[in-house]
Design an enzyme around this catalytic site. Structure first.
Site, PDB file in Angstrom:
ATOM      1  N   GLU A  35      -4.245  -2.324  -1.387  1.00 50.34           N
ATOM      2  CA  GLU A  35      -4.405  -3.824  -1.141  1.00 50.34           C
ATOM      3  C   GLU A  35      -5.600  -3.930  -0.175  1.00 50.34           C
ATOM      4  O   GLU A  35      -5.513  -3.433   1.021  1.00 50.34           O
ATOM      5  CB  GLU A  35      -3.187  -4.651  -0.629  1.00 50.34           C
ATOM      6  N   ARG A 260       5.900   9.318   2.138  1.00 53.98           N
ATOM      7  CA  ARG A 260       4.720   8.714   2.754  1.00 53.98           C
ATOM      8  C   ARG A 260       4.335   9.798   3.855  1.00 53.98           C
ATOM      9  O   ARG A 260       5.364  10.301   4.368  1.00 53.98           O
ATOM     10  CB  ARG A 260       4.904   7.289   3.144  1.00 53.98           C
ATOM     11  N   LYS A 270      -0.568  -1.690   8.334  1.00 50.31           N
ATOM     12  CA  LYS A 270      -2.011  -2.186   8.438  1.00 50.31           C
ATOM     13  C   LYS A 270      -1.829  -3.575   9.447  1.00 50.31           C
ATOM     14  O   LYS A 270      -2.820  -3.978   9.796  1.00 50.31           O
ATOM     15  CB  LYS A 270      -2.478  -2.560   7.094  1.00 50.31           C
TER      16      LYS A 270
HETATM   17  P1  ATP Z   1       1.077  -1.464   4.495  1.00 54.54           P
HETATM   18  O1  ATP Z   1       2.164  -1.750   4.293  1.00 54.54           O
HETATM   19  O2  ATP Z   1       0.709  -1.068   6.120  1.00 54.54           O
HETATM   20  O3  ATP Z   1       0.179  -2.737   4.095  1.00 54.54           O
HETATM   21  P2  ATP Z   1       0.683  -0.223   2.023  1.00 54.54           P
HETATM   22  O4  ATP Z   1       1.255   1.222   2.023  1.00 54.54           O
HETATM   23  O5  ATP Z   1       1.051  -1.311   1.661  1.00 54.54           O
HETATM   24  O6  ATP Z   1       0.245  -0.361   3.808  1.00 54.54           O
HETATM   25  P3  ATP Z   1      -1.631  -0.230   0.268  1.00 54.54           P
HETATM   26  O7  ATP Z   1      -2.773  -0.832   0.455  1.00 54.54           O
HETATM   27  O8  ATP Z   1      -0.492  -1.123  -0.512  1.00 54.54           O
HETATM   28  O9  ATP Z   1      -0.774  -0.280   1.760  1.00 54.54           O
HETATM   29  O10 ATP Z   1      -1.571   1.095  -0.143  1.00 54.54           O
HETATM   30  C1  ATP Z   1      -2.335   1.637  -1.166  1.00 54.54           C
HETATM   31  C2  ATP Z   1      -1.699   2.992  -1.656  1.00 54.54           C
HETATM   32  O11 ATP Z   1      -1.565   4.019  -0.725  1.00 54.54           O
HETATM   33  C3  ATP Z   1      -0.232   2.975  -2.156  1.00 54.54           C
HETATM   34  O12 ATP Z   1       0.017   3.523  -3.287  1.00 54.54           O
HETATM   35  C4  ATP Z   1       0.738   3.477  -0.972  1.00 54.54           C
HETATM   36  O13 ATP Z   1       1.815   4.193  -1.508  1.00 54.54           O
HETATM   37  C5  ATP Z   1      -0.264   4.421  -0.441  1.00 54.54           C
HETATM   38  N1  ATP Z   1       0.079   4.854   1.012  1.00 54.54           N
HETATM   39  C6  ATP Z   1      -0.033   3.778   1.909  1.00 54.54           C
HETATM   40  N2  ATP Z   1       0.504   4.215   3.166  1.00 54.54           N
HETATM   41  C7  ATP Z   1       0.692   5.899   2.883  1.00 54.54           C
HETATM   42  C8  ATP Z   1       1.418   6.689   3.706  1.00 54.54           C
HETATM   43  N3  ATP Z   1       1.392   6.482   4.940  1.00 54.54           N
HETATM   44  N4  ATP Z   1       1.313   7.879   3.112  1.00 54.54           N
HETATM   45  C9  ATP Z   1       1.051   8.097   1.752  1.00 54.54           C
HETATM   46  N5  ATP Z   1       0.798   7.110   1.045  1.00 54.54           N
HETATM   47  C10 ATP Z   1       0.621   5.900   1.237  1.00 54.54           C
HETATM   48 MG    MG Z   2       1.116  -2.841  -0.193  1.00 54.30          MG
END
Ligand code: ATP
Ligand code: MG
Length: 557
Positions: A35, A260, A270
């Site tokens: 995102e 994760r 984020k």
């Molecule tokens: P936040 O919850 O902080 O906004 P998010 O996980 O929602 O972070 P996205 O931009 O939706 O962030 O993540 C994009 C991709 O990266 C998703 O497929 C998510 O599963 C993966 N991802 C995010 N954080 C991690 C992590 N700590 N380890 C592995 N994969 C991750």
């Molecule tokens: Mg997300």
């Protein structure tokens, strides 16, 4: 030689291999779906390496898809930074996709659900919807709007889309099961009203789809075969399937979950990273203390060291906390092979060689990298007036101190052996040490073979450049930031000495340092020139110190 045991295929590789063998899929298609509401971090790198890596391994394709369905938090700046980071990590996407390009199609599928009596417009307040959802031990309560006839719902949905209702006045919900033990299945919201311009679709839409509704459809449109996400989404999988099973999609993707990455001494949400930036606790998303890809890049990390790290941690189905020392270890191992060695004194103390002729320079040869003979040598100007590290001299040292002290003899790296003669103090501080050189010891070896234990680095006082060194430590003092004390905020754990800036002196060749290229400052660690440096001010970021606490702990060092 790489002593690591070869790892077998991970569970996703096994699933994909089987799917290909069974003919369930012809070609593997994955996607990395950020995102655009912040910069990418090391957790994302794990997902990137996994998704692009699987496509590469099985001869398939991987898309970069922006999951841009929430205009309230998203921005074009992030869209660009994310592309830069993915490319920098060394990956090339097959297609660049935006969920917002599918808004028309999403809307048609929402209409299809409504027509089938599987979705309804709910005029309860957000608070009522939350309250009637129930809990893990209590079933939910059906909405009074749940049985509105489909034709009426279609008209209401159209009016929602046309902006006839206010934010929060109504939502579109899926009609599934308010008694489901899985809370995600209790009539989840599909669309909400957000009267905000979108960074790509402008003000064409005032209703925006929710993640669970949109994500599977995005996968279906792009022909994604294996939709890989983190474990929190395991309980959402029945919903992912429900949305796909109840409209006519062109293709049927499958969702798989993996653990994760959690890293010690940092946060990765984020929301928190954005707060650190906005409250100026750090200098920006690319502050070298941040776990972001851009922060790591500015810290001196290379794409290969990050990929290596992702490879080392592997892919599992159980959450765990990885020590940041493993990440540092991966960089250190790489830079040990590639980084040129230079000398810099971070806390300078004057050293005068009393038997060295004034003005005389001896250009001694210094190897650029003992791990790589092809890196060659460089001349270093040895002379009478030098600087050494203040910590390398003590008036009354403890036992086991092999550096300079009254009575001792040490080696000046690549130069000569010198023996203590005298020292000067001002206000109780040592300001100069006087030594005598063994003029027969050029290169650092005693002509009579006597053993000299201490070797010090130095710079020539008349041939050096001032430098600023930024020494970094963990941003947070707590190892596992998911285990904060009750009632504490993550900012309560900020490390007050996460950045220490010192003024030092380096050999003149540092003027030619390339921004971000790794250099080893002897005995201090690996550094890189910060891109904000000017000819007048050379700023070096310490990427990682030399001491490898991780390898030691693991008995490798
Ligand atoms: P936040 O919850 O902080 O906004 P998010 O996980 O929602 O972070 P996205 O931009 O939706 O962030 O993540 C994009 C991709 O990266 C998703 O497929 C998510 O599963 C993966 N991802 C995010 N954080 C991690 C992590 N700590 N380890 C592995 N994969 C991750
Ligand atoms: Mg997300």
């Amino acid at each position: 030689m790489d002593p690591r045991p070869k790892r077998g295929p991970n569970f996703l590789e096994e699933i994909i291999a089987q799917d290909l063998e069974d003919g369930v899929v012809q070609e593997v298609v994955t996607r990395f779906p950020p995102e655009p509401n912040g910069y990418l971090h090391i957790g994302h790198a794990k997902s990137i390496c996994l998704n692009f890596g699987l496509a590469e391994k099985f001869g398939g394709r991987c898309n970069l898809r922006f999951d841009d369905t929430n205009p309230a938090k998203e921005d074009q700046e992030y869209v660009e930074a994310i592309q830069e980071d993915v490319r920098w990590l060394g990956f090339q996407w097959d297609r660049l996709c935006f969920a917002s390009d599918y808004f028309d199609q999403f809307y048609r599928w929402a209409q299809e659900l409504v027509q089938k009596g599987l979705a309804y417009v709910d005029f309860q307040t957000p608070e009522e919807i939350r309250r009637t959802r129930g809990t893990l031990t209590e079933i939910g309560v059906e909405s009074p709007y749940r049985d509105t006839p489909p034709e009426e719902n279609l008209r209401l949905l159209e009016r929602m889309r046309n902006g006839e209702f206010e934010e929060g006045q109504c939502v579109l919900r899926a009609k599934i099961d308010m008694k489901s033990p899985n809370l995600n299945m209790r009539d989840p919201v599909i669309y909400r009203i957000l009267k905000r311009p979108h960074h790509r679709t402008g003000d064409r839409w005032c209703i925006y789809p929710m993640y669970d509704f949109a994500h599977g459809y995005e996968d279906a449109i792009e022909g994604v075969t294996h939709s890989i996400c983190t474990l929190e989404f395991q309980d959402h999988r029945p919903l992912y399937d429900w949305f796909l099973d109840n409209v006519s999609v062109p293709h049927r993707p499958r969702q798989y979950e993996f653990a994760r990455l959690n890293l010690s001494h940092t946060v990765m949400s984020k929301r928190k990273l954005l707060e650190l930036v906005e409250s100026r606790i750090v200098s920006g998303w690319d502050d070298p203390r941040m776990p972001t890809i851009s922060g790591l890049r500015r810290r001196g990390y290379t794409p290969s060291s990050i990929r290596r790290f992702c490879d080392e941690i592997g892919v599992a189905k159980a959450d765990s906390l990885v020590d940041v020392e493993l990440l540092q270890h991966c960089l250190r191992e790489e830079l040990n092979k590639t980084a040129p060695r230079r000398m810099a004194v971070l806390n300078p103390l004057k050293l005068t060689i009393v038997n060295w002729p004034e003005g005389h320079i001896d250009l001694v040869e210094a190897e650029n990298n003992p791990e790589d003979p092809s890196a060659g040598t460089r001349p270093l100007p040895f002379g009478r007036d030098l600087y050494i590290e203040a910590e390398d001299f003590m008036v009354s040292p403890p036992k086991g101190y092999f550096r300079l002290f009254p009575g001792s003899e040490v080696r000046l790296k690549h130069g000569y052996l010198v023996r203590y003669v005298d020292h000067r103090e001002e206000d109780g501080r040592v300001v100069e040490v006087l030594v005598e050189a063994d003029l027969e010891s050029r290169g650092g070896e005693a002509p009579d073979g006597r053993r000299i234990k201490g070797t010090l680095h130095w710079v020539n006082a008349h041939h050096c450049v001032p430098i600023t060194a930024r020494l970094y430590d963990h941003l947070f003092t707590l190892r596992d930031m998911s285990r904060m004390e009750e009632g504490k905020d993550y900012k309560d754990y900020l490390n007050p000495s996460s950045l220490v800036e010192v003024k030092g002196l380096g050999e003149e060749s540092l003027r030619d340092a390339e921004p971000l290229a790794g250099i080893q400052f002897l005995r201090h660690g690996y550094f890189c020139l910060d891109p904000s440096s000017t000819r007048e001010e050379l700023i070096f970021n310490r990427s990682v110190p030399l001491k490898d606490s991780w390898a030691k702990a693991k008995g490798k060092g």
